[in-house]
Design a protein around this motif. Structure first.
Motif, mmCIF file in Angstrom:
data_model
loop_
_atom_site.group_PDB
_atom_site.id
_atom_site.type_symbol
_atom_site.label_atom_id
_atom_site.label_comp_id
_atom_site.label_asym_id
_atom_site.label_seq_id
_atom_site.Cartn_x
_atom_site.Cartn_y
_atom_site.Cartn_z
ATOM 1 N N PRO A 1 0.814 -1.229 0.000
ATOM 2 C CA PRO A 1 0.000 0.000 0.000
ATOM 3 C C PRO A 1 0.839 1.267 0.000
ATOM 4 C CG PRO A 1 -0.036 -1.071 2.156
ATOM 5 C CD PRO A 1 0.644 -2.025 1.236
ATOM 6 N N VAL A 2 2.034 1.213 0.605
ATOM 7 C CA VAL A 2 2.878 2.405 0.642
ATOM 8 C C VAL A 2 3.354 2.766 -0.759
ATOM 9 C CG1 VAL A 2 5.020 3.364 1.547
ATOM 10 C CG2 VAL A 2 3.567 1.989 3.026
ATOM 11 N N ARG A 3 3.825 1.772 -1.504
ATOM 12 C CA ARG A 3 4.285 2.046 -2.865
ATOM 13 C C ARG A 3 3.133 2.472 -3.775
ATOM 14 N NH1 ARG A 3 9.714 0.573 -3.616
ATOM 15 N NH2 ARG A 3 10.595 0.706 -1.518
ATOM 16 N N LYS A 4 1.957 1.894 -3.570
ATOM 17 C CA LYS A 4 0.798 2.303 -4.379
ATOM 18 C C LYS A 4 0.443 3.764 -4.100
ATOM 19 C CE LYS A 4 -3.931 1.017 -5.635
ATOM 20 N NZ LYS A 4 -4.334 2.442 -5.706
ATOM 21 N N PHE A 5 0.481 4.156 -2.831
ATOM 22 C CA PHE A 5 0.194 5.553 -2.506
ATOM 23 C C PHE A 5 1.252 6.474 -3.113
ATOM 24 C CE2 PHE A 5 0.949 9.233 0.215
ATOM 25 C CZ PHE A 5 -0.295 9.843 0.172
ATOM 26 N N ALA A 6 2.520 6.052 -3.092
ATOM 27 C CA ALA A 6 3.588 6.869 -3.674
ATOM 28 C C ALA A 6 3.345 7.070 -5.170
ATOM 29 C CB ALA A 6 4.943 6.210 -3.429
ATOM 30 N N ARG A 7 2.921 6.019 -5.864
ATOM 31 C CA ARG A 7 2.629 6.161 -7.297
ATOM 32 C C ARG A 7 1.455 7.099 -7.524
ATOM 33 N NH1 ARG A 7 3.235 0.511 -7.036
ATOM 34 N NH2 ARG A 7 0.999 0.171 -7.294
ATOM 35 N N ASP A 8 0.386 6.904 -6.763
ATOM 36 C CA ASP A 8 -0.798 7.756 -6.932
ATOM 37 C C ASP A 8 -0.491 9.206 -6.569
ATOM 38 O OD1 ASP A 8 -2.129 5.480 -7.688
ATOM 39 O OD2 ASP A 8 -3.149 5.188 -5.764
ATOM 40 N N PHE A 9 0.359 9.399 -5.578
ATOM 41 C CA PHE A 9 0.717 10.763 -5.163
ATOM 42 C C PHE A 9 1.403 11.509 -6.304
ATOM 43 C CE2 PHE A 9 3.423 13.960 -3.195
ATOM 44 C CZ PHE A 9 2.591 14.531 -2.243
ATOM 45 N N ILE A 10 2.296 10.831 -7.018
ATOM 46 C CA ILE A 10 3.008 11.456 -8.130
ATOM 47 C C ILE A 10 2.093 11.600 -9.345
ATOM 48 C CG2 ILE A 10 4.910 11.169 -9.759
ATOM 49 C CD1 ILE A 10 5.784 12.025 -6.962
ATOM 50 N N ASP A 11 1.297 10.570 -9.632
ATOM 51 C CA ASP A 11 0.463 10.587 -10.835
ATOM 52 C C ASP A 11 -0.673 11.593 -10.745
ATOM 53 O OD1 ASP A 11 2.074 8.550 -11.780
ATOM 54 O OD2 ASP A 11 0.716 6.954 -11.131
ATOM 55 N N SER A 12 -1.016 12.030 -9.547
ATOM 56 C CA SER A 12 -2.156 12.941 -9.385
ATOM 57 C C SER A 12 -1.787 14.407 -9.581
ATOM 58 C CB SER A 12 -2.770 12.759 -7.991
ATOM 59 O OG SER A 12 -1.839 13.148 -6.986
ATOM 60 N N ARG A 13 -0.522 14.703 -9.864
ATOM 61 C CA ARG A 13 -0.098 16.105 -9.971
ATOM 62 C C ARG A 13 0.899 16.278 -11.124
ATOM 63 N NH1 ARG A 13 0.887 17.438 -4.797
ATOM 64 N NH2 ARG A 13 -0.186 15.521 -4.199
ATOM 65 N N PHE A 14 1.087 17.523 -11.510
ATOM 66 C CA PHE A 14 2.130 17.858 -12.476
ATOM 67 C C PHE A 14 3.459 17.974 -11.737
ATOM 68 C CE2 PHE A 14 -1.531 19.286 -14.929
ATOM 69 C CZ PHE A 14 -1.198 18.866 -16.204
ATOM 70 N N CYS A 15 4.467 17.319 -12.273
ATOM 71 C CA CYS A 15 5.803 17.398 -11.700
ATOM 72 C C CYS A 15 6.735 17.988 -12.753
ATOM 73 C CB CYS A 15 6.307 16.018 -11.283
ATOM 74 S SG CYS A 15 5.286 15.192 -10.050
ATOM 75 N N ILE A 16 7.541 18.931 -12.344
ATOM 76 C CA ILE A 16 8.458 19.551 -13.295
ATOM 77 C C ILE A 16 9.460 18.531 -13.819
ATOM 78 C CG2 ILE A 16 10.230 21.337 -13.553
ATOM 79 C CD1 ILE A 16 8.759 22.972 -11.481
ATOM 80 N N ALA A 17 9.815 17.574 -12.987
ATOM 81 C CA ALA A 17 10.815 16.593 -13.388
ATOM 82 C C ALA A 17 10.352 15.726 -14.554
ATOM 83 C CB ALA A 17 11.163 15.705 -12.192
ATOM 84 N N GLU A 18 9.047 15.537 -14.728
ATOM 85 C CA GLU A 18 8.573 14.696 -15.831
ATOM 86 C C GLU A 18 8.798 15.342 -17.183
ATOM 87 O OE1 GLU A 18 4.136 14.432 -16.463
ATOM 88 O OE2 GLU A 18 4.142 15.453 -14.517
ATOM 89 N N PHE A 19 9.028 16.676 -17.217
ATOM 90 C CA PHE A 19 9.319 17.366 -18.469
ATOM 91 C C PHE A 19 10.818 17.525 -18.690
ATOM 92 C CE2 PHE A 19 5.250 19.005 -16.843
ATOM 93 C CZ PHE A 19 4.418 18.568 -17.855
ATOM 94 N N PHE A 20 11.609 16.842 -17.862
ATOM 95 C CA PHE A 20 13.062 16.996 -17.959
ATOM 96 C C PHE A 20 13.589 16.515 -19.314
ATOM 97 C CE2 PHE A 20 17.255 15.003 -17.490
ATOM 98 C CZ PHE A 20 18.004 16.117 -17.151
#
Length: 207
Positions: free
Chosen positions: A101-120
């Motif tokens: 559940p911890v890793r699933k929450f970490a994935r959902d936490f990142i996938d639910s927002r725009f991250c500047i690093a994903e446009f690197f």
């Protein structure tokens, strides 16, 4: 002289033959067919148990080549299940690094927002092209843009780390959380469409 003399064979008969006689008789008796009505000495196995035993015996590899082929087939099946799980998010067949559940929450936490690093990666390609142009002004712009992107990624990653640690401690106080933040930051460096396991939440949808 006694009226009925004993025969010499009876007097000098070997005791060893007398002792072996009962044992030989018992062995002879054991070869006789068993009464079908007599108990077998053990419970009769159920039909399902007998079938499973027969299948296990039939499926047991008899040579090293068959055993190696069986291992390759099992590994291929497991990898196929993992690929399907990475696409569907099925927790049963995910790799060990993605389970829990911890890793699933970490994935959902990142996938639910725009991250500047994903446009690197796309920004890095643009900066590389600008730096290759033999124009001093464009090269200066590329250098400034590169520094700006690096600083923004660092600042955004620090904010993600602080917020995520706070939510992990609130939601999973008793779960091991080691490596979860690093796992999330590495996921933030990937473009959303290339992430595995596939995102299960939409942007703006809080986990």
């Amino acid at each position: 002289m006694p009226p009925h003399p004993l025969p010499l064979g009876f007097v000098f008969r070997s005791r060893a033959k007398d002792e072996k006689a009962p044992a030989d008789k018992a062995l002879t008796d054991s070869t006789q067919p068993r009464d079908p009505q007599a108990p077998k000495g053990r419970p009769t196995p159920k039909r399902s148990e007998a079938q499973s035993q027969r299948r296990s015996v039939a499926n047991t590899p008899t040579t090293r080549k068959e055993a190696a082929k069986r291992q390759r087939d099992d590994r291929r099946t497991q990898m196929a299940k993992q690929r399907e799980a990475l696409a569907s998010g099925d927790e049963r067949y995910l790799p060990a690094r993605d389970k829990g559940p911890v890793r699933k929450f970490a994935r959902d936490f990142i996938d639910s927002r725009f991250c500047i690093a994903e446009f690197f990666l796309p920004l890095a390609v643009i900066i590389l092209v600008l730096s290759m142009v033999q124009i001093a002004q464009l090269q200066n712009v590329a250098l400034l843009l590169w520094l700006f992107v690096i600083v923004m990624i660092i600042v955004d990653s620090i904010g993600i780390t602080i917020r995520m640690k706070k939510q992990l401690n609130a939601r999973f106080p008793d779960e091991p959380k080691r490596g979860a933040v690093a796992y999330a930051l590495m996921r933030s460096l990937q473009m959303r469409r290339l992430r595995l396991p596939k995102p299960q939440v939409k942007r703006g949808e809080r986990p």
